[in-house]
Design an enzyme around this catalytic site. Sequence first.
Site, PDB file in Angstrom:
ATOM      1  N   GLY A   9      72.459  40.762  56.447  1.00  0.00           N
ATOM      2  CA  GLY A   9      72.300  42.224  55.766  1.00  0.00           C
ATOM      3  C   GLY A   9      73.380  42.361  54.916  1.00  0.00           C
ATOM      4  N   GLY A  11      74.276  45.271  53.717  1.00  0.00           N
ATOM      5  CA  GLY A  11      74.554  46.776  53.526  1.00  0.00           C
ATOM      6  C   GLY A  11      76.259  46.763  53.651  1.00  0.00           C
ATOM      7  CG  PHE A  12      78.196  50.677  53.227  1.00  0.00           C
ATOM      8  CD1 PHE A  12      79.020  50.605  52.030  1.00  0.00           C
ATOM      9  CD2 PHE A  12      77.226  51.646  53.410  1.00  0.00           C
ATOM     10  CE1 PHE A  12      78.607  51.505  51.059  1.00  0.00           C
ATOM     11  CE2 PHE A  12      76.963  52.572  52.396  1.00  0.00           C
ATOM     12  CZ  PHE A  12      77.670  52.755  51.266  1.00  0.00           C
ATOM     13  N   GLY A  13      78.319  47.123  56.042  1.00  0.00           N
ATOM     14  CA  GLY A  13      79.088  46.204  57.024  1.00  0.00           C
ATOM     15  C   GLY A  13      79.325  44.865  56.437  1.00  0.00           C
ATOM     16  CB  VAL A  77      67.265  36.755  60.471  1.00  0.00           C
ATOM     17  CG1 VAL A  77      67.595  36.211  61.720  1.00  0.00           C
ATOM     18  CG2 VAL A  77      68.418  36.355  59.344  1.00  0.00           C
ATOM     19  CD  GLU A 172      73.123  64.817  51.620  1.00  0.00           C
ATOM     20  OE1 GLU A 172      74.363  64.905  51.346  1.00  0.00           O
ATOM     21  OE2 GLU A 172      72.510  63.850  51.823  1.00  0.00           O
ATOM     22  CG  ASP A 314      73.442  52.193  60.899  1.00  0.00           C
ATOM     23  OD1 ASP A 314      74.537  52.731  60.981  1.00  0.00           O
ATOM     24  OD2 ASP A 314      72.811  52.120  59.582  1.00  0.00           O
ATOM     25  CB  ALA A 330      78.906  54.683  54.780  1.00  0.00           C
ATOM     26  CD  GLN A 331      84.683  54.939  55.756  1.00  0.00           C
ATOM     27  OE1 GLN A 331      85.610  54.291  56.263  1.00  0.00           O
ATOM     28  NE2 GLN A 331      84.897  55.044  54.297  1.00  0.00           N
TER      29      GLN A 331
END
Length: 484
Positions: A9, A11-13, A77, A172, A314, A330-331
């Site tokens: 992945g 993403g952010f992590g 994966v 949003e 997540d 995200a944090q």
Amino acid sequence: MSHRVVVVGAGFGGLFAIKALRRADVEITLINGTAYHLFQPLLYQVATGILSEGEVAPPIREVLRRQENVDVRLGWVRDVDVEAKIVSVAGPGIDYTVPYDTLIVAAGASQSYFGNDEFADHAPGMKSIDDALELRARIFGAFEVADLHTDPETIERWMTFVVVGAGPTGTEMAGQIAELAHRTLRGQYRHIDSRKARILLVDAVGTVLNTFGDQLSAKAEKQLDKLGVEVRTNTKVVAVDSTGIEVETIGGEAAGHRERIPTMTKVWAAGVAAPALAGRLAAATGAKTDRAGRILVEPDTSLPGHPEIFVLGDMMNLAGADGKPLPGVAQVAIQSGRHAAGQIKRRLSGKETGQPFRYFDKGSLATISRFSAVASIGKLHLSGFSAWVVWVAVHLFYLVGFKNRVTAVLHWFVSFLGRGRSERVATQQQAFARQAIRAYGDPFRRAEAERVEAERVEAERAEAKRSAAQRTATGADQATTQAR
């Protein structure tokens, strides 16, 4: 041989874990289903024509071009052999395996339709570039088609937009569709008035932005009302089809009341679930999962009995300081990625590991419209223009790459100060690709099957030719013998 770290992945992590291991004596293999890192919080701006997909999805290889200890691989994966420490990957038309010493799994989350996956055909989610581009085509296309019709009911159906889910993404999205209809597209159609578009925001919970607190929730709902968005809380979606959506009221005197809302454009921004990989990994390691499919991890984000496997963002279920599972924001992914990298470096240097992950909540942000947002940062609660300035600053900070920041600012300038939208191009392929791909099948697998079939047919033809030649040669030899 250096320590082998496989990261699943981008993403952010995953990305922040990799960056934290930049100077470590490790060989990193990054496996991701796309060739880009996705800044998911701004997907709604791609869907509504403010930003291009390139501005929220920079190429992974470009982001990591200066980090020499990373090998980027495209693929999904499918399985993890925890005994042999090997991950099995399905790439575009090719399967391969990658060995690991430490495994970091940060594959994000998928859209949840709460057991009604058939809704996806008619109400795309907001989890991928494909989703955003499909929605862009549907939203702008709805106005174009409405302009062609003369029947009032048909026009109303095309000009009704329903957003399901009143969290940050749904709020949003609804706000931007309202601005699009009431401001950007005003006066551009000869036969319809875009300002008459109907935008509904539907959620089964009782408030908009319920995690922001009552005060900010009320302000957000008031601002949505000013924009012309119909907010329907305590309203559950029970059916979705191509021409409408059916909702049911929850609680109160009208409990159980059902209503069909004719609409051609639906957006699903409610509910997330862990990807299928989480279930397979849990089964392979004996770990437990929650109702959303997230894996219950140890305090240091590793899996029980498998300190060499970290699950982040997540995909993990880990209680915060308040005893509740950490949110899928995200944090959490960023900080858990850095924590996992820190654990790996401590392990390699012979230091004690197992330190628990401590999440520092930097607050929550959501935009309602141009120059208006809400922000909950600790005890500080902001709304209006001041919150919007904070929102801009935070999102610019986390956009990856200087080019992305510059172009995002230019497009925000066009959209927020002017009336234009820089990215209004939409195609039929974007609108209908989901159905086409499902009907056609995996194009890579299908192409591979067609290649194998073509090779089989060619081999049979060649064998037939050889057999014919042999029969001809045998016949000629027999004729010669008889002649003698």
